[in-house]
Design a protein around this motif. Structure first.
Motif, PDB file in Angstrom:
ATOM      1  N   SER A 233       0.812  -1.226   0.000  1.00  0.00           N
ATOM      2  CA  SER A 233       0.000   0.000   0.000  1.00  0.00           C
ATOM      3  C   SER A 233       0.843   1.272   0.000  1.00  0.00           C
ATOM      4  N   GLN A 234       2.153   1.114  -0.176  1.00  0.00           N
ATOM      5  CA  GLN A 234       3.026   2.300  -0.202  1.00  0.00           C
ATOM      6  C   GLN A 234       2.728   3.187  -1.410  1.00  0.00           C
ATOM      7  N   ALA A 235       2.782   4.495  -1.171  1.00  0.00           N
ATOM      8  CA  ALA A 235       2.570   5.437  -2.283  1.00  0.00           C
ATOM      9  C   ALA A 235       3.787   5.383  -3.213  1.00  0.00           C
TER      10      ALA A 235
END
Length: 395
Positions: A233-235
């Motif tokens: 879920s890291q940008a």
């Protein structure tokens, strides 16, 4: 009369290919390739070569064409089997069918055929060949088979112009049921024969046992990674170029033991491949476990629950220059250029929209939609409409 040598495999497709060529007025010779001697790893009643060679001989007899067997087991071992062991050892998953066509059928076998005075080599593949004129020279096209359900152009994705020039695919315009009808009408022994499964010309093999001949079992951990693992879920970072973005997106997630929990043991990470579900022997999960990555160095298998697990998906892959191949060399793109194509990363996968990006070291293939289980060692092939233009090994 042009002479054609048909690779008679003992199956219905090559039998009908031989029949059609004879009807078209070619001088046809049937050749059966024996590529394997070790019966200890084959599931013997599935596809014994002896029965296949016998069926091929009976078909040749019925058609009234000369027939002989060639033993290519030495070349097959060197070029296919040793390569497979080597790739699995590195944690990659090779595609023996693609290699078998490039290295055996359209190389070693083709050389033998040409020595026997053949003008062409024919196989029972479901694909078609086109020939066009461009800048005063002939260019051969590799086209999908007319039967969408059986199209085998993907397996021929590594063929060259020189190989295509000498190749014929007599059943490419037909549907599989039509092929069986022709075989039945000609009373060929292969008319009702089941399609063979497994490794080309070896038959159905118990892969772990096959690999265990060379790759020794080595116990290790099976780790389950949750779909909430933070990396998923890291940008995305900011990129200063498209190439940097593609490089970032093509990199697979690197896992460590602390990224999940140990849920079982396995007998060797090199026996497993991305996307695999069977053979893990771990129960008690809500959804089945799928392999999301293998680490052959530390001998760990990383898994996730369910076929929608984010660890299975990404939309960019990379092919190095050394493993990049254009069937249509005249259409190859240069550094800095892009091309809109349809592509697939495995046989029978529906074609997906993608963009090719050529860079100095190779080529990125960027899919519009994320792809499941992009696997190193497998082939990506790209098409425009029904023509296969090129392919490469996923690195």
């Amino acid at each position: 009369m042009k002479r054609v040598i048909v690779g008679l495999s003992g199956g219905v497709d090559s039998s009908v290919a031989a029949y059609l060529l004879k009807e078209q007025g070619y001088e046809v010779i049937g050749l059966f390739m024996k590529n394997w001697h070790d019966d200890s790893v084959t599931i013997s009643d599935e596809c014994p070569w002896l029965e296949d060679s016998n069926d091929a001989m009976l078909v040749a007899d019925k058609l009234g064409i000369p027939f002989q067997t060639v033993d290519l087991s030495v070349q097959y071992k060197e070029r296919i089997v040793d390569y497979m062991f080597n790739e699995y050892e590195k944690g990659r998953t090779p595609n023996p069918d693609v290699l078998c066509n490039r290295e055996i059928k359209f190389d070693v076998f083709m050389d033998i055929a040409l020595e026997l005075g053949a003008d062409y080599v024919a196989t029972g593949h479901y694909c078609r060949k086109g020939t066009i004129e461009k800048d005063g020279k002939q260019i051969h096209q590799l086209l999908a088979g007319a039967d969408d359900n059986k199209d085998q152009s993907y397996f021929l994705c590594q063929l060259s112009q020189q190989q295509l020039a000498k190749a014929l695919f007599p059943i490419g315009e037909l549907q599989k049921p039509e092929v069986r009808e022709i075989a039945k009408a000609q009373d060929l022994i292969t008319a009702e024969k089941k399609d063979s499964q497994g490794l080309c010309f070896i038959g159905k093999v118990r892969l772990p046992e096959f690999l265990q001949q060379q790759l020794k079992p080595k116990a290790g951990d099976i780790v389950e990674v949750a779909d909430t693992f933070e990396t998923y879920s890291q940008a995305l970072p900011e990129f200063d170029s498209k190439e940097n973005e593609l490089e970032f997106l093509s990199k697979k997630t690197v896992y460590s033991l602390t990224d999940g929990k140990v849920v079982g043991r396995h007998q060797g990470a090199h026996y497993f491949t991305k996307g695999q579900r069977k053979g893990l022997g771990v129960g008690g999960t809500v959804e089945p476990l799928f392999v999301i990555d293998t680490d052959v160095k530390d001998n760990v298998i990383y898994t996730g629950q369910g076929k929608k697990h984010p660890g299975l998906y990404r939309n960019v892959l990379f092919v190095t220059n050394e493993e990049l191949h254009w069937v249509r060399e005249d259409l190859a793109i240069n550094e800095g250029e892009t091309m809109e194509v349809m592509a697939r990363i495995r046989y029978r996968q529906t074609l997906e929209k993608a963009t090719l990006h050529k860079v100095a070291t190779g080529m990125y293939v960027e899919f519009e939609n994320k792809q499941s289980a992009i696997t190193e060692g497998q082939f990506v092939a790209w098409y425009i409409e029904d023509e296969l233009l090129g392919s490469g090994v996923i690195s």
